[in-house]
Write an enzyme that holds these catalytic residues in place. Structure first.
Site, short mmCIF file in Angstrom:
data_model
loop_
_atom_site.label_atom_id
_atom_site.label_comp_id
_atom_site.label_asym_id
_atom_site.label_seq_id
_atom_site.Cartn_x
_atom_site.Cartn_y
_atom_site.Cartn_z
N LYS A 1 1.37 -4.83 -18.36
CA LYS A 1 2.70 -5.46 -18.54
C LYS A 1 3.04 -5.58 -20.04
O LYS A 1 4.20 -5.39 -20.42
CB LYS A 1 2.72 -6.85 -17.90
CG LYS A 1 2.65 -6.80 -16.37
CD LYS A 1 3.92 -6.22 -15.80
CE LYS A 1 3.94 -6.18 -14.30
NZ LYS A 1 5.13 -5.48 -13.80
N HIS B 1 -0.23 -14.11 -3.35
CA HIS B 1 -0.22 -15.27 -4.26
C HIS B 1 -0.43 -16.55 -3.46
O HIS B 1 -0.31 -16.57 -2.24
CB HIS B 1 1.10 -15.32 -5.02
CG HIS B 1 1.25 -14.23 -6.03
ND1 HIS B 1 2.06 -13.14 -5.82
CD2 HIS B 1 0.67 -14.03 -7.24
CE1 HIS B 1 1.98 -12.32 -6.87
NE2 HIS B 1 1.15 -12.83 -7.73
N1 LIG Z 1 5.52 -12.07 -7.23
C1 LIG Z 1 5.43 -12.77 -8.34
O1 LIG Z 1 5.03 -13.97 -8.30
C2 LIG Z 1 5.80 -12.18 -9.65
C3 LIG Z 1 6.25 -10.88 -9.79
N2 LIG Z 1 6.56 -10.38 -11.03
C4 LIG Z 1 6.98 -8.99 -11.23
O2 LIG Z 1 8.06 -8.64 -10.42
C5 LIG Z 1 7.96 -7.27 -10.04
C6 LIG Z 1 8.08 -7.16 -8.53
O3 LIG Z 1 7.05 -7.93 -7.93
P1 LIG Z 1 7.08 -8.32 -6.38
O4 LIG Z 1 8.42 -8.08 -5.83
O5 LIG Z 1 6.45 -9.65 -6.26
O6 LIG Z 1 6.07 -7.27 -5.77
P2 LIG Z 1 6.03 -6.67 -4.28
O7 LIG Z 1 4.62 -6.25 -4.06
O8 LIG Z 1 6.66 -7.62 -3.33
O9 LIG Z 1 6.96 -5.40 -4.39
C7 LIG Z 1 6.59 -4.31 -5.20
C8 LIG Z 1 7.37 -3.11 -4.76
O10 LIG Z 1 6.95 -1.98 -5.53
C9 LIG Z 1 6.78 -0.88 -4.66
N3 LIG Z 1 5.77 0.04 -5.19
C10 LIG Z 1 4.49 -0.23 -5.50
N4 LIG Z 1 3.88 0.89 -5.92
C11 LIG Z 1 4.80 1.87 -5.87
C12 LIG Z 1 4.79 3.25 -6.18
N5 LIG Z 1 3.68 3.86 -6.62
N6 LIG Z 1 5.92 3.97 -6.01
C13 LIG Z 1 7.04 3.38 -5.55
N7 LIG Z 1 7.13 2.08 -5.25
C14 LIG Z 1 6.02 1.34 -5.41
C15 LIG Z 1 6.29 -1.52 -3.38
O11 LIG Z 1 6.44 -0.65 -2.30
P3 LIG Z 1 5.27 -0.64 -1.17
O12 LIG Z 1 5.13 -2.05 -0.72
O13 LIG Z 1 5.82 0.28 -0.17
O14 LIG Z 1 4.05 -0.14 -1.87
C16 LIG Z 1 7.16 -2.75 -3.30
O15 LIG Z 1 8.40 -2.45 -2.73
C17 LIG Z 1 6.65 -6.77 -10.59
O16 LIG Z 1 6.87 -6.08 -11.80
C18 LIG Z 1 5.87 -8.02 -10.85
O17 LIG Z 1 4.96 -7.86 -11.90
C19 LIG Z 1 6.48 -11.17 -12.16
C20 LIG Z 1 6.07 -12.46 -12.06
C21 LIG Z 1 5.69 -13.08 -10.83
C1 LIG Z 2 2.09 -14.38 -10.69
C2 LIG Z 2 0.69 -14.36 -11.18
O1 LIG Z 2 -0.22 -14.40 -10.10
C3 LIG Z 2 -1.61 -14.36 -10.39
O2 LIG Z 2 -2.04 -15.45 -11.13
P1 LIG Z 2 -2.19 -16.88 -10.52
O3 LIG Z 2 -1.08 -17.73 -10.98
O4 LIG Z 2 -3.54 -17.38 -10.80
O5 LIG Z 2 -1.93 -16.61 -8.99
P2 LIG Z 2 -2.28 -17.05 -7.54
O6 LIG Z 2 -1.01 -17.38 -6.92
O7 LIG Z 2 -3.10 -16.02 -6.86
O8 LIG Z 2 -3.22 -18.35 -7.68
C4 LIG Z 2 -2.78 -19.55 -8.23
C5 LIG Z 2 -3.78 -20.65 -8.05
O9 LIG Z 2 -3.80 -20.99 -6.65
C6 LIG Z 2 -5.15 -21.08 -6.20
N1 LIG Z 2 -5.20 -20.84 -4.75
C7 LIG Z 2 -5.53 -21.76 -3.83
N2 LIG Z 2 -5.56 -21.22 -2.61
C8 LIG Z 2 -5.18 -19.92 -2.78
C9 LIG Z 2 -4.99 -18.86 -1.86
O10 LIG Z 2 -5.19 -18.97 -0.65
N3 LIG Z 2 -4.56 -17.67 -2.39
C10 LIG Z 2 -4.34 -17.50 -3.72
N4 LIG Z 2 -3.90 -16.30 -4.16
N5 LIG Z 2 -4.54 -18.49 -4.62
C11 LIG Z 2 -4.95 -19.68 -4.14
C12 LIG Z 2 -5.86 -20.06 -7.05
O11 LIG Z 2 -7.26 -20.26 -7.04
C13 LIG Z 2 -5.22 -20.29 -8.42
O12 LIG Z 2 -5.80 -21.39 -9.05
C14 LIG Z 2 -2.01 -13.20 -11.17
O13 LIG Z 2 -2.30 -12.22 -10.33
C15 LIG Z 2 -1.05 -12.85 -12.28
O14 LIG Z 2 -1.17 -11.51 -12.51
C16 LIG Z 2 0.38 -13.21 -12.07
O15 LIG Z 2 1.27 -12.64 -12.66
#
Ligand SMILES: NC(=O)C1=CN([C@@H]2O[C@H](COP(=O)(O)OP(=O)(O)OC[C@H]3O[C@@H](n4cnc5c(N)ncnc54)[C@H](OP(=O)(O)O)[C@@H]3O)[C@@H](O)[C@H]2O)C=CC1
Ligand SMILES: C[C@H]1O[C@H](OP(=O)(O)OP(=O)(O)OC[C@H]2O[C@@H](n3cnc4c(=O)[nH]c(N)nc43)[C@H](O)[C@@H]2O)[C@@H](O)[C@@H](O)C1=O
Length: 325
Positions: free
Chosen positions: A156, A195
């Site tokens: 990233k 997550h």
């Molecule tokens: N979720 C979160 O808490 C956070 C997310 N973000 C950022 O937001 C963005 C989106 O995340 P989010 O929506 O949560 O992720 P998701 O996993 O929900 O969605 C990701 C999407 O990317 C597609 N994708 C993955 N690999 C490929 C590939 N090789 N070619 C084409 N499409 C692909 C997936 O399709 P498929 O499922 O079919 O593989 C899916 O539609 C990311 O950049 C992430 O880092 C940032 C902060 C927090």
């Molecule tokens: C968005 C962010 O997401 C990730 O970072 P993270 O904030 O640590 O994400 P998380 O949601 O997985 O965990 C948050 C906290 O929650 C606790 N926890 C409890 N119980 C469960 C549980 O059941 N599942 C998960 N996943 N976590 C759990 C866990 O142990 C931790 O203390 C990165 O991948 C990073 O790359 C990123 O961008």
């Protein structure tokens, strides 16, 4: 709207032409689907969308041909390899390689095929594990990363730097948004790889339905996390496409943090599970705290609307209607 250009790239309105071709990559994911909902809600009619199976963004030649033939005007890159703490810690090669491939292919092809503006999505995990709190944008690259997600974070950071490099060398309008932990409709509810918020929602729901007395929650419960509903993030993305064209990345957070224990209690209440929480301290806590300083975005004129409680209620409703068996 004030002209926020840095004097090098002409500022032009994103919202002005609702027929402009906008490519949203990752449109079936949590973030991409919310951005598509938002763009449709405000009247955009020419969205260019491809599923992963229609276009694998890790394949350079395919991405190149796609941009050469489709020539979108705007690109929002919401496709990535994404997962929670366990997935990041278990599949480091996937998290660094797939993300570097996707973002490098998309950013470079977008520039070379005349895209006017691109928005890249990073994550709050780009910041050092012990960054000052709340974390300002300039904390980037000031200290060691959290080990559980350093591979994803390095990819990233490379994406942010690539957008900056293309802006500096070519005068191209690529911007980066750094969201905090997100949740909402179309989240990934996988039991291990998701997550925390969707993982707990599913676990509490299944425990309620099965009459279980206990639910296991990972870690100690003490880490602090900031959560933002994905509809707020989508609104911020549209806002940034419209009103920001500078070099620096922009934090997008809710400004409110909770401990994982408080989050677990809230999800338990929303789902209606009445048993006990059991803490599995063999699982990693990850970074102790990552509250972002989103004052830069606030000064530009954007603030979030959805409270965590309302967002959880809305997400559980979506889960009941779309995911549960
Ligand atoms: N979720 C979160 O808490 C956070 C997310 N973000 C950022 O937001 C963005 C989106 O995340 P989010 O929506 O949560 O992720 P998701 O996993 O929900 O969605 C990701 C999407 O990317 C597609 N994708 C993955 N690999 C490929 C590939 N090789 N070619 C084409 N499409 C692909 C997936 O399709 P498929 O499922 O079919 O593989 C899916 O539609 C990311 O950049 C992430 O880092 C940032 C902060 C927090
Ligand atoms: C968005 C962010 O997401 C990730 O970072 P993270 O904030 O640590 O994400 P998380 O949601 O997985 O965990 C948050 C906290 O929650 C606790 N926890 C409890 N119980 C469960 C549980 O059941 N599942 C998960 N996943 N976590 C759990 C866990 O142990 C931790 O203390 C990165 O991948 C990073 O790359 C990123 O961008």
């Amino acid at each position: 709207m004030a002209d926020t250009s840095n004097g090098k790239i002409p500022f032009s309105s994103f919202r002005a032409d609702k027929t402009a071709k906008i490519c949203v990559l990752g449109h079936r994911g949590l973030v991409g689907s919310a951005i598509v909902r938002k763009l449709r809600e405000i009247g955009f009619t020419n969205l260019l969308l491809r599923t992963h199976s229609e276009l694998d963004l890790t394949r350079q030649n395919d991405v190149e041909s796609f941009f050469a033939s489709e020539k979108p005007r705007f690109v929002i890159l919401a496709a990535a390899k994404v997962g929670g703490i366990h997935a990041n810690n278990t599949y480091p090669a996937d998290f660094i390689a797939i993300n570097l491939q996707i973002q490098t292919n998309v950013i470079d092809s977008s520039y070379r095929h005349g895209v006017q503006k691109l928005l890249f999505l990073g994550s709050s995990c780009i910041y050092p594990k012990f960054a000052p709190q709340p974390i300002p944008e300039d904390a980037l690259l000031t200290g060691p990363l959290e080990p559980t997600n350093e591979w994803y974070a390095v990819a990233k950071i490379a994406g942010i730097k690539m957008c900056q490099a293309y802006r500096i060398q070519y005068g191209w309008d690529a911007i980066s948004a750094m969201p905090t932990n997100l949740y909402g409709p179309n989240d990934n509810f996988h039991p291990e790889n998701s997550h925390v918020l969707p993982a707990l929602m599913r676990r509490f729901h299944e425990a309620k339905v099965n009459g279980a007395k206990e639910v296991v929650v990972w870690g100690t419960g003490s880490p602090l996390r900031e959560f933002l509903h994905v509809d707020d993030l989508a609104d911020a993305v549209v806002f940034l496409m419209e009103s920001y064209n500078e070099l620096g990345h922009v934090n997008v957070g809710s400004g409110k943090e909770v401990t994982i224990k408080e989050l677990a209690e809230l999800v338990k209440e929303v789902v209606g599970f009445e048993g006990q929480l059991v803490w599995d301290s063999s699982k990693p806590d990850g970074t102790p705290r990552k509250l972002m300083d989103s004052s830069k975005l606030a000064k530009l004129g954007w603030t979030p609307k959805v409270s965590l409680k309302d967002g959880l209620i809305n997400t559980y409703k979506w889960y009941l209607e779309n995911v549960k068996q």
